[in-house]
Scaffold this active site. Structure first.
Site, PDB file in Angstrom:
ATOM      1  N   ARG A 282       0.661   1.185   9.818  1.00  0.00           N
ATOM      2  CA  ARG A 282      -0.262   0.082   9.513  1.00  0.00           C
ATOM      3  C   ARG A 282      -1.406   0.073  10.514  1.00  0.00           C
ATOM      4  NH1 ARG A 282       1.006  -4.971   7.674  1.00  0.00           N
ATOM      5  NH2 ARG A 282       2.334  -4.836   5.853  1.00  0.00           N
TER       6      ARG A 282
ATOM      7  N   LYS B 251      19.102   4.494   5.806  1.00  0.00           N
ATOM      8  CA  LYS B 251      19.927   3.308   5.732  1.00  0.00           C
ATOM      9  C   LYS B 251      19.258   2.204   6.553  1.00  0.00           C
ATOM     10  CE  LYS B 251      22.998   2.618   8.984  1.00  0.00           C
ATOM     11  NZ  LYS B 251      22.471   2.464  10.344  1.00  0.00           N
TER      12      LYS B 251
ATOM     13  N   HIS C 101      22.484  10.332   9.034  1.00  0.00           N
ATOM     14  CA  HIS C 101      22.301  11.412  10.006  1.00  0.00           C
ATOM     15  C   HIS C 101      23.619  11.988  10.518  1.00  0.00           C
ATOM     16  CE1 HIS C 101      22.700   8.149  12.988  1.00  0.00           C
ATOM     17  NE2 HIS C 101      22.987   9.080  13.870  1.00  0.00           N
TER      18      HIS C 101
ATOM     19  N   LYS D  81      25.325  16.254  11.540  1.00  0.00           N
ATOM     20  CA  LYS D  81      25.926  16.650  12.821  1.00  0.00           C
ATOM     21  C   LYS D  81      26.779  17.898  12.609  1.00  0.00           C
ATOM     22  CE  LYS D  81      25.819  12.082  14.887  1.00  0.00           C
ATOM     23  NZ  LYS D  81      25.150  11.988  16.149  1.00  0.00           N
TER      24      LYS D  81
ATOM     25  N   GLU E 142      30.543   3.423  20.775  1.00  0.00           N
ATOM     26  CA  GLU E 142      29.268   3.486  21.494  1.00  0.00           C
ATOM     27  C   GLU E 142      29.352   2.664  22.777  1.00  0.00           C
ATOM     28  OE1 GLU E 142      25.646   3.785  18.853  1.00  0.00           O
ATOM     29  OE2 GLU E 142      26.747   2.161  17.913  1.00  0.00           O
TER      30      GLU E 142
ATOM     31  N   ASP F   4      26.218  -1.714   9.554  1.00  0.00           N
ATOM     32  CA  ASP F   4      25.445  -0.739  10.334  1.00  0.00           C
ATOM     33  C   ASP F   4      26.172   0.603  10.458  1.00  0.00           C
ATOM     34  OD1 ASP F   4      23.230  -0.014  11.995  1.00  0.00           O
ATOM     35  OD2 ASP F   4      24.498  -0.281  13.758  1.00  0.00           O
TER      36      ASP F   4
ATOM     37  N   HIS G 124      28.154   5.610   7.892  1.00  0.00           N
ATOM     38  CA  HIS G 124      28.652   6.749   8.666  1.00  0.00           C
ATOM     39  C   HIS G 124      30.180   6.926   8.568  1.00  0.00           C
ATOM     40  CE1 HIS G 124      24.641   6.623  10.109  1.00  0.00           C
ATOM     41  NE2 HIS G 124      24.805   5.728  11.061  1.00  0.00           N
TER      42      HIS G 124
ATOM     43  N   LYS H  42      30.188  -1.429  19.614  1.00  0.00           N
ATOM     44  CA  LYS H  42      29.183  -1.270  20.664  1.00  0.00           C
ATOM     45  C   LYS H  42      29.775  -1.767  21.981  1.00  0.00           C
ATOM     46  CE  LYS H  42      25.097  -1.069  17.850  1.00  0.00           C
ATOM     47  NZ  LYS H  42      24.746   0.347  17.929  1.00  0.00           N
TER      48      LYS H  42
HETATM   49  C1  BG6 Z   1      22.654   4.210  13.571  1.00  0.00           C
HETATM   50  C2  BG6 Z   1      22.995   2.767  13.850  1.00  0.00           C
HETATM   51  O1  BG6 Z   1      22.737   4.484  12.206  1.00  0.00           O
HETATM   52  O2  BG6 Z   1      23.564   5.058  14.271  1.00  0.00           O
HETATM   53  C3  BG6 Z   1      22.973   2.480  15.340  1.00  0.00           C
HETATM   54  O3  BG6 Z   1      22.058   1.936  13.191  1.00  0.00           O
HETATM   55  C4  BG6 Z   1      23.863   3.454  16.075  1.00  0.00           C
HETATM   56  O4  BG6 Z   1      23.379   1.141  15.599  1.00  0.00           O
HETATM   57  C5  BG6 Z   1      23.517   4.886  15.685  1.00  0.00           C
HETATM   58  O5  BG6 Z   1      23.648   3.272  17.458  1.00  0.00           O
HETATM   59  C6  BG6 Z   1      24.517   5.868  16.264  1.00  0.00           C
HETATM   60  O6  BG6 Z   1      24.074   7.174  16.043  1.00  0.00           O
HETATM   61  P1  BG6 Z   1      24.370   8.329  17.099  1.00  0.00           P
HETATM   62  O7  BG6 Z   1      23.868   9.580  16.473  1.00  0.00           O
HETATM   63  O8  BG6 Z   1      23.645   7.952  18.356  1.00  0.00           O
HETATM   64  O9  BG6 Z   1      25.852   8.307  17.286  1.00  0.00           O
END
Ligand code: BG6
Length: 490
Positions: free
Chosen positions: A46, A144, A174, A178, A212, A231, A236, A334
């Site tokens: 933007r 996502k 993503h 991996k 995490e 999330d 995932h 987290k």
């Molecule tokens: C994302 C989440 O999809 O994946 C985040 O929105 C999370 O909250 C992240 O931290 C974790 O990805 P990675 O590759 O760092 O394990």
């Protein structure tokens, strides 16, 4: 071999995702020679960003981490980047600069990557359609979260479908990019002995953990409206579960793989009503110590109280012939003690101990597929302790480490971006998978919210609420420690 020449357009080209994940991934595929040298990367936003400012911003992110590569390739990489401004969604959006730029290569492959909030997906698609920027070589990549429940996901998916056919839509997760996740497929389908044991006859339980150490990282508003279930679990964790559980596809192409994954997601045993309380644990971190320093609790980071969960553990079942009776323990959170992602496959004990306990305890085999921080495959086997005299049995691990894997593959985005340019949808999520995942997740979230109960609290830097331990203990199981760490180190 490099991918074909393409125009890669990042909507949200200067946003958080682009800065943290997409720029570094593009740089890495550019310098590896996997991206066509004439491909253009268009950063659309933007705000108006000049070429100088763009160069400064990109350099500031990439140069410190890739020092020597940046010296050799940085300037040439920057020359392939184009900042373009379009005020998406506003009345005075002006697409002319963008249309002219794309018009220079009317016949080329175009990848439109929407690193945007979902509320803007349709706006972007309508804009692309109205300006005649979609052709048979155009591909749309969406991130996502796709919706916040089944209904909103369907709305978004149907909105996109007005402009792009399913075969041109790439829903990115993503984790599927991996290395270790892809290795799971190779392991299962290129080795006879795994596949023959991959069922409820031989496997007792499976754990999937994505832990995490980070907290909110400034994503306060987004995260509080989402929580760990939306999330991490809906996408995932369930994607990894689908890859672990799926039956062999006829071949390694997108249609066959996705068909098998959908079947798994549709076979998840629904958790509703009282089954939710019995089979799930949700938590939220309070202040504690993480990475050796004191950290605030979720509520302080947020600046107020909230019922959003930052931790989830679930005992799930896949109701089909192959997996009936096998518990799948899913866990994510987290501010946990360690960052790690693992699949732990626990095999059944031998049916009869021929040593009758004299040689030591025969432990069941365990396969650990570690995804991060390091990638490895470890199988625990029972072997004879070397030496003369009576037989003594010990567990030993057979381990394959891939120290280069993480470095080469990055966060998963590199591989996936190349797949989009190469028109390979195998590692992208089909709309039916999104639908099936939400269909399972929605009733759990509904039950949590209608109970009105707050998430259980856990100390930052711990392993989450104790109740997550009890969830397994009642089946006689416990969470496996991260690969390489002993129980005593936890
Ligand atoms: C994302 C989440 O999809 O994946 C985040 O929105 C999370 O909250 C992240 O931290 C974790 O990805 P990675 O590759 O760092 O394990």
């Amino acid at each position: 071999m490099s991918a074909p020449c393409a125009d890669l357009v990042l909507f949200g080209g200067f946003g958080d995702l682009a800065t943290r994940k997409l720029w570094p991934s593009l740089f890495n595929i550019y310098v590896s020679g996997e991206m066509h040298a004439d491909s253009r990367m268009i950063l659309l936003s933007r705000e108006h960003v000049s070429r100088e400012e763009m160069s400064e911003r990109v350099e500031k992110v990439i140069a410190p981490v890739e020092e020597s590569l940046w010296q050799d390739h940085g300037q040439r990489f920057l020359a392939q980047l184009y900042p373009v401004s379009v005020a998406l969604g506003s009345d005075d959006d002006d697409w002319s600069e963008f249309v002219t730029l794309l018009g220079e290569r009317p016949e080329g492959i175009r990848v439109y990557y929407l690193a945007l909030p979902p509320s803007l997906f349709e706006v972007a698609c309508v804009g692309l359609s109205t300006h005649g920027l979609i052709n048979s070589l155009s591909r749309l990549v969406v991130e996502k979260p796709i919706g916040h429940d089944r209904e909103s996901a369907a709305e978004i998916i149907n909105g996109i479908a007005q402009h792009f056919d399913e075969e041109h839509v790439y829903r990115i997760d993503h984790y599927l990019g991996k290395e270790a996740v892809q290795n799971l497929l190779v392991l299962r389908y290129s080795n006879t002995f795994f596949e023959t044991q991959w069922n409820n006859q031989s496997i007792e339980s499976v754990q999937i953990t994505l832990a995490e150490t980070v907290g909110l990282e400034g994503r306060v508003t987004f995260y509080d409206g989402s929580g760990a279930m939306r999330d991490m679990v809906q996408n995932h964790l369930l994607q990894i579960l689908a890859l672990v559980c799926m039956s062999p596809p006829n071949r390694m192409d997108a249609a066959s793989i996705r068909q098998e994954k959908v079947k798994v997601l549709q076979a998840l045993k629904p958790l509703t009503g009282s089954a939710v309380a019995a089979n799930t644990v949700r938590g939220q971190y309070r202040a504690g110590v993480a990475g050796g320093r004191p950290v605030s609790g979720y509520a302080e980071e947020l600046g107020g109280k909230s019922h959003t969960e930052t931790f989830v553990a679930i005992r799930a079942h896949v109701e089909n012939w192959r997996w009936a009776g096998v518990p799948f323990y899913l866990r994510t959170g987290k501010r946990l003690q360690h960052r790690f992602g693992e699949v732990v496959v626990q095999f059944r004990p031998v049916p009869h101990d021929v040593f009758e306990g004299h040689a030591g305890t025969v432990q069941p085999n365990r396969l650990v597929i570690a995804m991060q921080p390091d990638e490895s495959l470890t199988m625990t086997l029972m072997v004879k302790r070397p030496g003369r005299g009576t037989v003594t049995i010990d567990p030993m691990t057979m381990s394959l480490d891939f120290p280069e894997a993480h470095k080469n593959i990055g966060s998963g985005y590199q591989r996936l971006m190349l797949d989009v340019i190469n028109a390979d949808q195998s590692l992208f999520v089909h709309r039916d998978e999104i639908d099936a995942a939400w269909a399972w997740v929605d009733p759990i979230i509904e039950a949590w919210s209608s109970s009105g109960a707050a998430p259980l609290d856990y100390e930052a830097g711990s392993w989450g609420p104790r109740e997550a331990e009890f969830l397994l203990a009642r089946d006689g199981h416990s969470w496996a420690p991260p690969y390489g760490l002993e129980e005593s180190e936890l």
